[in-house]
Scaffold this active site. Structure first.
Site: not given
Length: 223
Positions: A121, A173, A204
């Site tokens: 991320s 996600d 995610h």
């Protein structure tokens, strides 16, 4: 006071071999270096390979999209649009802190070509910035559930034009849409990089099939 970021260190060090490989793995927004610590034993790394995993903790800073709340963050995110308006100066600052950790590994005897830069991320956006601009050949770049935030600000290094790149993303996600992983893959492929791109039916996060694939990839690029 140390100039280095605090970090969690996990050593895959069979029979106490001298460590000559390193993976520097950056966590996501609001998390810590402990996030991916439990993953190391699950990777299935080769029994004869000695690897030091460095999981640095991001500094605490206010994050605009979270109402200015102070939390572990590699940089401020100003807007949650698909384009992700971010604080580029803070990405560059974090990238320099990661390069300092890389320099420490080199001082410990790990050659740059035996170092993998990885990130999840927000940490992946910094990993892109570090590895693609690094002036010496690296073992590889691994980015998970992330986006290439600084394409216009990276001085792309010829030294890493043939560096293995692994991009992985969850198809469900809701935080970083998979289209952003695809865009990064396409942009780098268009620049001539060799990119392996994999998706998983997840949100995610990471999942066990992905962790196993990451282990296979690390065995390949670190050997």
């Amino acid at each position: 006071m140390s100039k280095y970021l605090d970090a969690v260190i996990v050593e895959h060090n069979p029979a106490n071999k001298v460590i000559n490989r390193a993976v520097i793995w950056l966590h996501g927004l609001g998390a810590s270096g402990h996030d991916f610590e439990p993953v190391v034993p699950q990777l299935g790394l080769d029994a004869d390979m000695a690897v030091r995993f460095i999981f640095p903790h991001a500094p605490n800073r206010p994050v605009t999209i979270n109402g200015g709340m102070v939390m572990p963050a590699w940089y401020d995110i100003l807007e949650m649009s698909l384009e992700r308006k971010v604080d580029v100066n803070q990405i560059e600052e974090s990238a320099q802190q990661i390069q300092d950790l890389m320099a420490r590994e080199v001082e410990r005897g790990v050659k740059p070509e035996h170092i993998v830069i990885a990130g999840f991320s927000q940490g992946g956006a910094v990993a892109y910035h570090v590895a693609l601009g690094y002036r010496e050949r690296l073992a590889g770049l691994m980015t998970l559930s992330t986006y290439l935030a600084t394409n216009d600000n990276i001085s792309y290094s010829d030294a890493n034009k043939d560096m293995p790149i692994l991009i992985e993303h969850g198809t469900h996600d809701p935080v970083v849409p998979a289209i952003l992983g695809e865009q990064a893959k396409q942009l780098l492929s268009d620049k001539g990089y060799s990119v392996e791109y994999n998706t998983y039916p997840m949100a995610h996060q990471v999942c066990m099939p992905q962790i196993q694939n990451i282990g296979k990839w690390l065995n390949k690029v670190l050997n």
